[in-house]
Design a protein around this motif. Sequence first.
Motif, PDB file in Angstrom:
ATOM      1  N   HIS A  45      -2.448  -2.307  -4.402  1.00  0.00           N
ATOM      2  CA  HIS A  45      -3.011  -2.711  -3.112  1.00  0.00           C
ATOM      3  C   HIS A  45      -4.530  -2.769  -3.170  1.00  0.00           C
ATOM      4  O   HIS A  45      -5.152  -3.742  -2.719  1.00  0.00           O
ATOM      5  N   ASP A  46      -5.160  -1.741  -3.737  1.00  0.00           N
ATOM      6  CA  ASP A  46      -6.625  -1.707  -3.824  1.00  0.00           C
ATOM      7  C   ASP A  46      -7.153  -2.830  -4.715  1.00  0.00           C
ATOM      8  O   ASP A  46      -8.196  -3.428  -4.430  1.00  0.00           O
ATOM      9  N   PRO A  88      -0.485   2.115  -4.119  1.00  0.00           N
ATOM     10  CA  PRO A  88      -1.875   2.028  -3.638  1.00  0.00           C
ATOM     11  C   PRO A  88      -2.827   1.390  -4.641  1.00  0.00           C
ATOM     12  O   PRO A  88      -3.773   0.710  -4.248  1.00  0.00           O
ATOM     13  N   ASP A  96       0.825  -1.215   0.000  1.00  0.00           N
ATOM     14  CA  ASP A  96       0.000   0.000   0.000  1.00  0.00           C
ATOM     15  C   ASP A  96       0.851   1.254   0.000  1.00  0.00           C
ATOM     16  O   ASP A  96       0.517   2.251  -0.654  1.00  0.00           O
ATOM     17  N   GLN A  97       1.949   1.246   0.728  1.00  0.00           N
ATOM     18  CA  GLN A  97       2.823   2.411   0.779  1.00  0.00           C
ATOM     19  C   GLN A  97       3.474   2.693  -0.572  1.00  0.00           C
ATOM     20  O   GLN A  97       3.681   3.847  -0.949  1.00  0.00           O
TER      21      GLN A  97
END
Length: 226
Positions: A27-28, A24, A20-21
Amino acid sequence: MDPTMDNTKHILNYLMPIIDQVNPELHDFMQRAEVGTIFALSWLITWFGHVLSDFRHVVRLYDFFLACHPLMPIYFAAVIVLYREQEVLDCDCDMASVHHLLSQIPQDLPYETLISRAGDLFVQFPPSELAREAAAQQQAEKTAASTFKDFELASAQQRPDMVLRQRFRGLLRSEERTKDVLTKPRTNRFVKLAVMGLTVALGAAALAMVKSALEWAPKFQLQLFP
Protein backbone atom coordinates in the motif's frame (compact mmCIF):
# COMPACT_ATOMS: atom_id res chain seq x y z
CA MET A 1 -23.84 2.57 -16.38
CA ASP A 2 -24.58 5.86 -14.63
CA PRO A 3 -24.58 9.22 -16.44
CA THR A 4 -21.46 10.29 -14.49
CA MET A 5 -18.49 8.54 -12.90
CA ASP A 6 -19.23 9.77 -9.37
CA ASN A 7 -20.61 6.47 -8.05
CA THR A 8 -17.75 4.57 -9.65
CA LYS A 9 -15.25 6.82 -7.87
CA HIS A 10 -17.00 6.12 -4.57
CA ILE A 11 -16.61 2.38 -5.05
CA LEU A 12 -12.97 2.62 -6.18
CA ASN A 13 -12.14 4.40 -2.93
CA TYR A 14 -12.42 1.05 -1.13
CA LEU A 15 -9.55 -0.50 -3.09
CA MET A 16 -6.58 1.03 -1.29
CA PRO A 17 -7.98 0.52 2.25
CA ILE A 18 -8.36 -3.20 1.53
CA ILE A 19 -4.76 -3.43 0.30
CA ASP A 20 -3.59 -1.45 3.33
CA GLN A 21 -5.25 -3.88 5.72
CA VAL A 22 -3.58 -6.90 4.13
CA ASN A 23 -0.21 -5.56 2.99
CA PRO A 24 0.81 -2.12 4.34
CA GLU A 25 4.15 -2.30 2.53
CA LEU A 26 2.50 -2.72 -0.86
CA HIS A 27 0.00 0.00 0.00
CA ASP A 28 2.75 2.47 0.94
CA PHE A 29 4.67 1.67 -2.25
CA MET A 30 1.61 2.39 -4.37
CA GLN A 31 0.95 5.59 -2.44
CA ARG A 32 4.47 6.81 -3.07
CA ALA A 33 4.09 5.97 -6.74
CA GLU A 34 0.84 7.99 -6.76
CA VAL A 35 -0.73 5.42 -9.04
CA GLY A 36 -4.20 5.93 -7.60
CA THR A 37 -7.00 3.55 -8.59
CA ILE A 38 -7.57 4.51 -12.22
CA PHE A 39 -5.91 1.28 -13.37
CA ALA A 40 -8.89 -0.63 -11.93
CA LEU A 41 -11.54 1.54 -13.58
CA SER A 42 -12.21 -0.78 -16.51
CA TRP A 43 -12.17 -3.75 -14.13
CA LEU A 44 -15.03 -2.31 -12.17
CA ILE A 45 -17.27 -0.79 -14.84
CA THR A 46 -17.20 -3.98 -16.94
CA TRP A 47 -16.74 -6.51 -14.12
CA PHE A 48 -13.46 -7.56 -15.77
CA GLY A 49 -15.28 -8.49 -18.98
CA HIS A 50 -13.21 -5.95 -20.92
CA VAL A 51 -9.82 -7.20 -19.79
CA LEU A 52 -10.22 -10.99 -19.76
CA SER A 53 -9.99 -12.88 -23.03
CA ASP A 54 -11.40 -16.21 -21.83
CA PHE A 55 -15.21 -16.13 -21.77
CA ARG A 56 -15.31 -18.87 -19.13
CA HIS A 57 -13.49 -16.66 -16.66
CA VAL A 58 -15.78 -13.72 -17.43
CA VAL A 59 -19.03 -15.62 -16.78
CA ARG A 60 -17.53 -17.23 -13.68
CA LEU A 61 -16.79 -13.82 -12.22
CA TYR A 62 -20.22 -12.53 -13.23
CA ASP A 63 -21.86 -15.39 -11.33
CA PHE A 64 -19.67 -14.66 -8.33
CA PHE A 65 -20.40 -10.91 -8.31
CA LEU A 66 -24.16 -11.31 -8.83
CA ALA A 67 -24.34 -13.72 -5.90
CA CYS A 68 -22.36 -11.47 -3.53
CA HIS A 69 -22.22 -8.00 -2.06
CA PRO A 70 -22.13 -5.10 -4.60
CA LEU A 71 -18.58 -4.23 -3.52
CA MET A 72 -17.20 -7.70 -4.20
CA PRO A 73 -15.64 -6.63 -7.56
CA ILE A 74 -13.43 -4.23 -5.57
CA TYR A 75 -12.35 -7.01 -3.21
CA PHE A 76 -11.49 -9.14 -6.21
CA ALA A 77 -9.52 -6.27 -7.72
CA ALA A 78 -7.61 -5.91 -4.45
CA VAL A 79 -6.88 -9.64 -4.46
CA ILE A 80 -5.37 -9.38 -7.95
CA VAL A 81 -3.09 -6.54 -6.85
CA LEU A 82 -2.07 -8.42 -3.72
CA TYR A 83 -1.38 -11.56 -5.76
CA ARG A 84 1.01 -9.55 -7.94
CA GLU A 85 2.77 -7.99 -4.95
CA GLN A 86 6.28 -8.96 -5.96
CA GLU A 87 5.84 -7.72 -9.52
CA VAL A 88 4.65 -4.36 -8.23
CA LEU A 89 7.49 -3.98 -5.72
CA ASP A 90 10.05 -4.91 -8.36
CA CYS A 91 9.06 -2.14 -10.77
CA ASP A 92 10.04 1.53 -10.56
CA CYS A 93 8.19 3.49 -7.91
CA ASP A 94 6.46 5.90 -10.25
CA MET A 95 2.95 6.26 -11.55
CA ALA A 96 3.67 5.32 -15.16
CA SER A 97 5.48 2.08 -14.33
CA VAL A 98 3.04 0.82 -11.71
CA HIS A 99 -0.01 1.81 -13.74
CA HIS A 100 1.32 0.06 -16.85
CA LEU A 101 2.00 -3.11 -14.87
CA LEU A 102 -1.34 -3.28 -13.07
CA SER A 103 -3.51 -2.30 -16.02
CA GLN A 104 -2.36 -5.44 -17.85
CA ILE A 105 -4.02 -8.44 -16.16
CA PRO A 106 -2.33 -11.82 -16.74
CA GLN A 107 -4.70 -14.26 -18.41
CA ASP A 108 -3.46 -17.27 -16.44
CA LEU A 109 -4.47 -16.14 -12.96
CA PRO A 110 -5.71 -18.81 -10.51
CA TYR A 111 -9.26 -17.47 -10.59
CA GLU A 112 -10.87 -19.96 -8.22
CA THR A 113 -8.16 -19.32 -5.63
CA LEU A 114 -8.57 -15.56 -6.03
CA ILE A 115 -12.36 -15.82 -5.75
CA SER A 116 -12.00 -17.73 -2.51
CA ARG A 117 -9.48 -15.19 -1.22
CA ALA A 118 -11.78 -12.29 -2.09
CA GLY A 119 -14.58 -13.90 -0.11
CA ASP A 120 -12.25 -14.35 2.87
CA LEU A 121 -11.18 -10.71 2.75
CA PHE A 122 -14.79 -9.56 2.63
CA VAL A 123 -15.53 -11.48 5.83
CA GLN A 124 -12.31 -10.35 7.49
CA PHE A 125 -12.58 -6.69 6.46
CA PRO A 126 -16.25 -5.90 5.75
CA PRO A 127 -17.10 -2.64 3.97
CA SER A 128 -18.51 -1.10 7.16
CA GLU A 129 -15.03 -1.26 8.76
CA LEU A 130 -13.36 0.29 5.72
CA ALA A 131 -15.90 3.06 5.23
CA ARG A 132 -14.01 5.63 7.30
CA GLU A 133 -10.81 5.25 5.30
CA ALA A 134 -12.72 5.18 2.03
CA ALA A 135 -14.64 8.32 3.00
CA ALA A 136 -11.40 10.08 4.01
CA GLN A 137 -9.85 9.25 0.66
CA GLN A 138 -13.00 10.41 -1.06
CA GLN A 139 -12.96 13.68 0.84
CA ALA A 140 -9.37 14.22 -0.21
CA GLU A 141 -10.41 13.75 -3.83
CA LYS A 142 -13.36 16.15 -3.32
CA THR A 143 -16.06 13.71 -4.37
CA ALA A 144 -19.59 13.42 -3.03
CA ALA A 145 -21.09 11.01 -0.45
CA SER A 146 -19.10 10.41 2.73
CA THR A 147 -20.95 7.70 4.62
CA PHE A 148 -21.02 3.95 4.29
CA LYS A 149 -24.71 4.00 3.42
CA ASP A 150 -23.96 6.36 0.52
CA PHE A 151 -21.20 4.07 -0.71
CA GLU A 152 -23.39 1.01 -0.36
CA LEU A 153 -26.31 2.68 -2.13
CA ALA A 154 -24.05 3.93 -4.92
CA SER A 155 -22.56 0.48 -5.47
CA ALA A 156 -25.93 -1.25 -5.30
CA GLN A 157 -27.29 1.08 -7.98
CA GLN A 158 -24.58 -0.08 -10.37
CA ARG A 159 -25.54 -3.75 -10.22
CA PRO A 160 -26.78 -4.79 -13.70
CA ASP A 161 -30.00 -6.26 -12.29
CA MET A 162 -30.74 -2.99 -10.47
CA VAL A 163 -30.02 -0.91 -13.58
CA LEU A 164 -32.23 -3.14 -15.75
CA ARG A 165 -35.10 -2.89 -13.25
CA GLN A 166 -34.81 0.89 -13.22
CA ARG A 167 -34.80 1.02 -17.01
CA PHE A 168 -37.81 -1.32 -17.16
CA ARG A 169 -39.75 0.90 -14.76
CA GLY A 170 -38.80 3.92 -16.85
CA LEU A 171 -40.01 2.12 -19.98
CA LEU A 172 -43.34 1.36 -18.33
CA ARG A 173 -43.75 5.00 -17.30
CA SER A 174 -42.91 6.08 -20.86
CA GLU A 175 -45.54 3.71 -22.26
CA GLU A 176 -48.13 5.06 -19.83
CA ARG A 177 -47.36 8.63 -20.89
CA THR A 178 -47.68 7.58 -24.52
CA LYS A 179 -51.08 6.03 -23.84
CA ASP A 180 -52.19 9.23 -22.16
CA VAL A 181 -51.10 11.27 -25.14
CA LEU A 182 -52.93 8.94 -27.52
CA THR A 183 -56.16 8.63 -25.54
CA LYS A 184 -56.65 12.19 -24.31
CA PRO A 185 -56.90 13.79 -27.77
CA ARG A 186 -59.33 11.05 -28.84
CA THR A 187 -61.56 11.75 -25.82
CA ASN A 188 -61.42 15.49 -26.49
CA ARG A 189 -62.28 14.89 -30.12
CA PHE A 190 -65.37 12.87 -29.19
CA VAL A 191 -66.49 15.62 -26.83
CA LYS A 192 -65.97 18.26 -29.48
CA LEU A 193 -67.94 16.23 -32.02
CA ALA A 194 -70.80 15.81 -29.57
CA VAL A 195 -70.87 19.52 -28.79
CA MET A 196 -70.75 20.39 -32.48
CA GLY A 197 -73.57 17.97 -33.21
CA LEU A 198 -75.69 19.43 -30.44
CA THR A 199 -74.95 22.94 -31.67
CA VAL A 200 -75.96 22.07 -35.21
CA ALA A 201 -79.14 20.41 -33.99
CA LEU A 202 -80.08 23.40 -31.87
CA GLY A 203 -79.27 25.75 -34.74
CA ALA A 204 -81.44 23.79 -37.14
CA ALA A 205 -84.30 23.75 -34.64
CA ALA A 206 -83.98 27.50 -34.09
CA LEU A 207 -83.92 28.13 -37.86
CA ALA A 208 -87.02 26.02 -38.31
CA MET A 209 -88.82 27.91 -35.56
CA VAL A 210 -87.87 31.28 -37.09
CA LYS A 211 -89.00 30.17 -40.54
CA SER A 212 -92.29 28.89 -39.16
CA ALA A 213 -92.79 32.13 -37.26
CA LEU A 214 -92.18 34.20 -40.40
CA GLU A 215 -94.72 32.15 -42.34
CA TRP A 216 -97.25 32.41 -39.53
CA ALA A 217 -96.82 36.15 -38.87
CA PRO A 218 -98.65 37.52 -42.03
CA LYS A 219 -101.64 35.29 -41.41
CA PHE A 220 -101.80 36.46 -37.80
CA GLN A 221 -101.63 40.11 -38.92
CA LEU A 222 -104.48 39.63 -41.41
CA GLN A 223 -106.65 38.13 -38.69
CA LEU A 224 -105.97 41.06 -36.39
CA PHE A 225 -106.18 43.78 -39.07
CA PRO A 226 -108.61 42.62 -41.85
